[in-house]
Design an enzyme around this catalytic site. Structure first.
Site, PDB file in Angstrom:
ATOM      1  N   ALA A 164      26.664  30.968  17.273  1.00  0.00           N
ATOM      2  CA  ALA A 164      25.672  29.905  17.421  1.00  0.00           C
ATOM      3  C   ALA A 164      26.060  28.818  16.421  1.00  0.00           C
ATOM      4  CB  ALA A 164      24.291  30.458  17.093  1.00  0.00           C
ATOM      5  N   GLY A 219      27.029  34.812  18.248  1.00  0.00           N
ATOM      6  CA  GLY A 219      26.550  34.406  19.562  1.00  0.00           C
ATOM      7  C   GLY A 219      27.669  34.336  20.583  1.00  0.00           C
ATOM      8  N   GLU A 270      27.988  37.777  21.805  1.00  0.00           N
ATOM      9  CA  GLU A 270      26.771  38.050  22.589  1.00  0.00           C
ATOM     10  C   GLU A 270      26.835  37.388  23.956  1.00  0.00           C
ATOM     11  OE1 GLU A 270      24.231  36.776  19.312  1.00  0.00           O
ATOM     12  OE2 GLU A 270      23.246  38.718  19.450  1.00  0.00           O
ATOM     13  N   GLU A 288      26.651  38.143  11.684  1.00  0.00           N
ATOM     14  CA  GLU A 288      25.390  37.503  11.297  1.00  0.00           C
ATOM     15  C   GLU A 288      24.842  38.019   9.964  1.00  0.00           C
ATOM     16  OE1 GLU A 288      26.216  38.499  14.291  1.00  0.00           O
ATOM     17  OE2 GLU A 288      25.457  37.161  15.814  1.00  0.00           O
TER      18      GLU A 288
HETATM   19  N1  T1G Z   1      28.391  26.871  13.301  1.00  0.00           N
HETATM   20  C1  T1G Z   1      28.633  25.628  12.826  1.00  0.00           C
HETATM   21  N2  T1G Z   1      29.780  25.256  12.209  1.00  0.00           N
HETATM   22  C2  T1G Z   1      30.736  26.212  12.087  1.00  0.00           C
HETATM   23  C3  T1G Z   1      30.554  27.539  12.547  1.00  0.00           C
HETATM   24  C4  T1G Z   1      29.319  27.849  13.181  1.00  0.00           C
HETATM   25  N3  T1G Z   1      29.070  29.064  13.684  1.00  0.00           N
HETATM   26  N4  T1G Z   1      31.676  28.239  12.252  1.00  0.00           N
HETATM   27  C5  T1G Z   1      32.525  27.383  11.651  1.00  0.00           C
HETATM   28  N5  T1G Z   1      31.954  26.181  11.533  1.00  0.00           N
HETATM   29  C6  T1G Z   1      32.571  24.974  10.964  1.00  0.00           C
HETATM   30  C7  T1G Z   1      32.880  25.140   9.490  1.00  0.00           C
HETATM   31  O1  T1G Z   1      31.742  24.778   8.707  1.00  0.00           O
HETATM   32  C8  T1G Z   1      34.024  24.174   9.310  1.00  0.00           C
HETATM   33  O2  T1G Z   1      33.459  22.877   9.286  1.00  0.00           O
HETATM   34  C9  T1G Z   1      34.789  24.288  10.622  1.00  0.00           C
HETATM   35  O3  T1G Z   1      33.843  24.816  11.570  1.00  0.00           O
HETATM   36  C10 T1G Z   1      35.966  25.225  10.536  1.00  0.00           C
HETATM   37  O4  T1G Z   1      35.457  26.461  10.019  1.00  0.00           O
HETATM   38  C11 T1G Z   1      22.494  33.924  17.708  1.00  0.00           C
HETATM   39  C12 T1G Z   1      22.545  33.799  15.008  1.00  0.00           C
HETATM   40  C13 T1G Z   1      35.308  31.096  13.052  1.00  0.00           C
HETATM   41  C14 T1G Z   1      36.445  32.600  11.412  1.00  0.00           C
HETATM   42  O5  T1G Z   1      29.134  33.550  11.365  1.00  0.00           O
HETATM   43  O6  T1G Z   1      33.593  32.784  10.322  1.00  0.00           O
HETATM   44  O7  T1G Z   1      25.837  33.347  16.130  1.00  0.00           O
HETATM   45  O8  T1G Z   1      34.256  22.257   7.000  1.00  0.00           O
HETATM   46  O9  T1G Z   1      36.769  26.340   7.872  1.00  0.00           O
HETATM   47  O10 T1G Z   1      38.723  29.250   8.257  1.00  0.00           O
HETATM   48  O11 T1G Z   1      23.338  36.003  17.102  1.00  0.00           O
HETATM   49  O12 T1G Z   1      34.545  29.477  10.760  1.00  0.00           O
HETATM   50  O13 T1G Z   1      35.559  21.561   9.019  1.00  0.00           O
HETATM   51  O14 T1G Z   1      33.310  20.535   8.540  1.00  0.00           O
HETATM   52  O15 T1G Z   1      35.572  28.473   8.578  1.00  0.00           O
HETATM   53  O16 T1G Z   1      39.567  28.842  10.644  1.00  0.00           O
HETATM   54  C15 T1G Z   1      27.775  33.701  13.722  1.00  0.00           C
HETATM   55  C16 T1G Z   1      31.228  31.626  11.249  1.00  0.00           C
HETATM   56  C17 T1G Z   1      26.866  32.510  13.625  1.00  0.00           C
HETATM   57  C18 T1G Z   1      31.129  32.726  12.306  1.00  0.00           C
HETATM   58  C19 T1G Z   1      37.051  30.194  11.565  1.00  0.00           C
HETATM   59  N6  T1G Z   1      29.147  33.282  13.584  1.00  0.00           N
HETATM   60  N7  T1G Z   1      32.520  30.987  11.235  1.00  0.00           N
HETATM   61  O17 T1G Z   1      37.495  30.164  10.222  1.00  0.00           O
HETATM   62  O18 T1G Z   1      37.596  27.657   9.845  1.00  0.00           O
HETATM   63  S1  T1G Z   1      25.172  32.981  13.694  1.00  0.00           S
HETATM   64  C20 T1G Z   1      29.719  33.222  12.359  1.00  0.00           C
HETATM   65  C21 T1G Z   1      33.614  31.641  10.714  1.00  0.00           C
HETATM   66  C22 T1G Z   1      25.000  33.537  15.305  1.00  0.00           C
HETATM   67  C23 T1G Z   1      23.630  34.641  17.057  1.00  0.00           C
HETATM   68  C24 T1G Z   1      23.775  34.331  15.612  1.00  0.00           C
HETATM   69  C25 T1G Z   1      34.868  30.831  10.625  1.00  0.00           C
HETATM   70  C26 T1G Z   1      35.908  31.190  11.678  1.00  0.00           C
HETATM   71  P1  T1G Z   1      34.187  21.730   8.404  1.00  0.00           P
HETATM   72  P2  T1G Z   1      36.334  27.262   8.956  1.00  0.00           P
HETATM   73  P3  T1G Z   1      38.444  28.994   9.707  1.00  0.00           P
END
Ligand code: T1G
Length: 689
Positions: A63, A102, A105, A125
């Protein structure tokens, strides 16, 4: 269609492609056209099967975290998955990169999932203080079983495509053109005909779950939660998948999610997610990076060996230099042993160990560093020794090579000035064990060139470190604040608190251990040597060191460690020593509560952080939090000292620091202007100079 979601046709197979760089987060501007596409394709008679795929480097990585805490814009993820499960024709998620949160999911809302061989799948999450809120806690167990789902969701750790295939999470793994494979897979499935069972109606994994075994595993995991709510909620949600009908379990998941997403812990952990990324952003995004192909490390001791491993683990060839063949052999043997331990634990394959060891080249000749692009010294923490090393590096390193010191405290400007190339000199302050600890303080000296700095920040992330750029001062950010946190420790002992009481107050706060256990673990002699070098004293710790009690490594320090045990046991002789020293100083012992302990240790910690911001040693308050969470175990659920100050109430912190300053006159309690201003403005930005 929209810019973010497009549909192409390959015969009877429709391919829905999401394109929302950089990680295809399920933002509202994706969800809306995605929903429209799925409804249209569901009702389109000429479509026999649907593939959901993503453009760019990864399948949906979750998400959109930036949307949390704001009003939900429909359709939300759950609504999209609900529509997916009304589609009778086969739906296939084509997964590459990292299908997380998400994203996974969404894929679980499809009948089938196929993955690229290099794909990783997970529900992280919990690391944001949340639980999977799109049905992941109820659907995942139905495919992989309750215990594996519990482990995946409570740890938040992703698994690879092959493991996912073996567990029943994906139906096929492909090499090469994933979309073509996914379309052919979908076409074949459609040809064979249905009905196709949505995951919600499947029970492959759940079967007859052993609830007793499940509860035992959940109880073990709960012990590691250390006050965090999300891991407990995750376990509860997965348990509901076993014991409740699907829709009730889904409703329970939603209730748990809403409770977490509105709580301080998730707010803190989401703040840290972005803070870590912000810390790695330095002015001048478009600065050209220097080429880094080979690393040189000077010193094969604990730090040097760990640093060398950190780079080798990131795939970099390392030239490791020691002063003698014997010291070099000892260092290389330690590295080999460390990798052997990882292999024995199952966290590293024999092949990977062999590959990594193959990246090392040992030498005692500085000339062999001439082809290194970055050279890190980890020699004795003595300025004269450092200057000698940098003088020699200046003579042999190639032009443009970055020369880094691993010093914890010393003046990097002074070290840089001992070379003819101060623009190439900076600090890389690793934390022991350097091959494990995430934090890397990158010390920018006055003359450090912007491209050298940008190069090492990017390199740090590439080897899995969390970089924070800091300025030059004694102890930079972390160790300087650690001194502030510990300044009152001995006074608290002399006034009546025991080491156990102080450590307990820290553990109850959420720290992994308290300052005295930490001192015994690291070795009391380290602080003793630092104090002597700076003409400082700590009457209790100094006495213990003079008596040879350095902590765990000598079997006793502030605590006793019987027969090599690492479990701290109260040490009666230390408590007698404290009482005797207090008596010598005419201090009558009194009962000291946990609140006072926190006020006299963590409030000065926050105050020192504010001073560091005033002096521009750190660029942002969130950088300080990133340092403390990743380098010193500050509880993630409290976001770091500066974020926590907001939770605690900066006005309360200021008032109590004023109280202790009035009562003791100690400078450690003198409220710095920025902190006083923060109490009023609520912002750490800029202080009137
Ligand atoms: N939402 C918004 N921005 C995100 C994002 C996300 N989920 N993931 C990454 N970004 C932005 C990050 O801030 C950065 O921005 C750019 O993308 C590159 O990220 C309903 C509630 C996928 C392994 O927790 O683990 O889904 O600094 O530097 O090192 O159940 O990003 O360039 O402006 O980290 O190559 C669950 C979080 C969400 C995964 C890639 N998902 N992301 O790593 O790049 S909650 C996560 C990561 C959810 C549902 C629930 C990593 C990555 P900027 P990066 P990376």
């Amino acid at each position: 269609m929209s810019n973010f979601v497009s549909v192409t046709r390959d015969g009877g197979v429709a391919v829905v492609s999401i394109d929302n760089p950089p990680v295809n987060a399920l933002s509202f501007h994706v969800r809306e056209p995605l929903m429209q596409a799925l409804v249209a394709l569901r009702d389109e008679p000429s479509v026999d099967a649907i593939v959901i795929a993503c453009a760019g480097r990864t399948f949906v990585a979750g998400a959109d975290i930036t949307e949390f805490g704001k009003p939900v814009q429909q359709p939300d993820l759950r609504a999209i998955i609900a529509v997916l499960e009304t589609i009778a024709k086969p739906t296939v998620a084509a997964i590459h990169g990292t299908a997380l949160g998400g994203g996974l999911e969404l894929a679980l809302g499809c009948h089938f999932r196929v993955a690229d061989a290099g794909a990783r799948l997970g529900l992280p999450e919990v690391k944001l203080g949340l639980l999977p809120g799109g049905g992941g806690t109820v659907r995942l167990p139905r495919l992989v079983g309750a215990v594996k789902a519990l482990r995946m969701i409570v740890s938040g750790s992703p698994i690879g495509a092959d493991e996912a295939h073996a567990a029943g999470l994906v139906d096929a793994v492909f090499e090469g053109d994933l979309i073509t494979h996914a379309v052919n897979f979908a076409r074949e499935i459609a040809r064979k005909g249905g009905p196709f069972t949505p995951v919600r109606d499947r029970n492959d994994g759940l079967g007859e779950t052993d609830l007793v075994g499940f509860d035992a595993e959940a109880a073990e995991l709960a012990k590691k939660a250390r006050g965090l709510e999300a891991p407990i909620a995750c376990a509860q949600a997965v348990r509901n998948a076993i014991t409740l009908p699907f829709d009730e379990a889904l409703a329970a998941e939603r209730a748990l999610f809403l409770k977490l997403v509105g709580g301080d812990q998730s707010r803190a952990q989401r703040y840290l997610f972005f803070a870590e990324r912000e810390a790695a952003k330095i002015p001048g995004k478009d600065i050209a990076r220097r080429k880094i192909a080979r690393i040189g490390v000077i010193g094969a001791g604990t730090m040097g060996g760990g640093i060398a491993m950190a780079f080798a683990n990131g795939g970099y060839p390392v030239t490791l230099l020691e002063t003698s063949g014997e010291a070099l052999e000892r260092g290389l043997a330690t590295i080999d042993k460390n990798y052997a331990v990882s292999v024995a634990r199952g966290s590293l394959s024999e092949e990977a160990k062999r590959q990594r060891l193959g990246l090392f080249k040992g030498t005692t000749d500085y000339g062999d560093l001439a082809d290194c692009d970055l050279i890190v010294e980890a020699v004795f923490e003595e300025m004269a020794v450092k200057k000698d090393v940098f003088g020699r590096l200046d003579a042999v390193a190639r032009p443009g090579a970055i020369l880094a010191t691993n010093t914890s405290y010393l003046d990097v400007n002074e070290i840089a000035a001992s070379t003819s190339r101060p623009q190439d000199v900076l600090g890389l302050h690793f934390f022991s064990p350097a091959n494990v600890m995430k934090l890397l303080e990158i010390v920018r000296a006055e003359k450090t060139a912007p491209d050298a700095l940008a190069t090492v920040v990017e390199l740090a992330r590439r080897i899995g470190k969390v970089p924070v750029v800091v300025g030059v001062c004694h102890g930079f950010v972390g160790n300087r604040m650690l001194a502030a946190r510990g300044a009152e420790s001995e006074a608290l002992l002399l006034e009546g608190a025991t080491p156990s009481q102080i450590d307990r107050a820290f553990i109850d706060f959420g720290w992994p251990m308290g300052p005295f256990q930490m001192g015994d673990l690291a070795g009391l002699d380290i602080g003793w040597r630092n104090r002597k070098a700076r003409g400082q004293t700590a009457v209790i710790a100094d006495t213990l060191c003079e008596q040879g009690h350095f902590g765990q490594k000598t079997g006793s320090g502030f605590y006793l460690y019987e027969n090599g045990s690492r479990i701290p046991v109260a040490n009666p002789s230390v408590e007698a020593l404290i009482r005797a020293k207090a008596a010598e100083k005419g201090i009558a012992p009194r009962t000291i509560g946990a609140d006072e302990i926190i006020e006299r240790t963590l409030y000065p910690l926050v105050n020192e952080g504010a001073k560091i911001l005033e002096e521009k040693i750190a660029a942002r308050a969130s950088d300080i939090d990133v340092v403390w969470v990743n380098g010193y175990g500050f509880p993630v659920g409290k976001g770091g000292p500066m974020f926590w100050a907001g939770l605690e109430g900066v006005d309360k912190i200021v008032a109590r620091l004023d109280h202790w300053h009035e009562r003791t006159g100690k400078d450690i309690f003198r409220v710095t202007p920025l902190l006083r201003q923060m109490a009023v403005s609520g912002s750490w930005e800029g202080v009137a100079s």
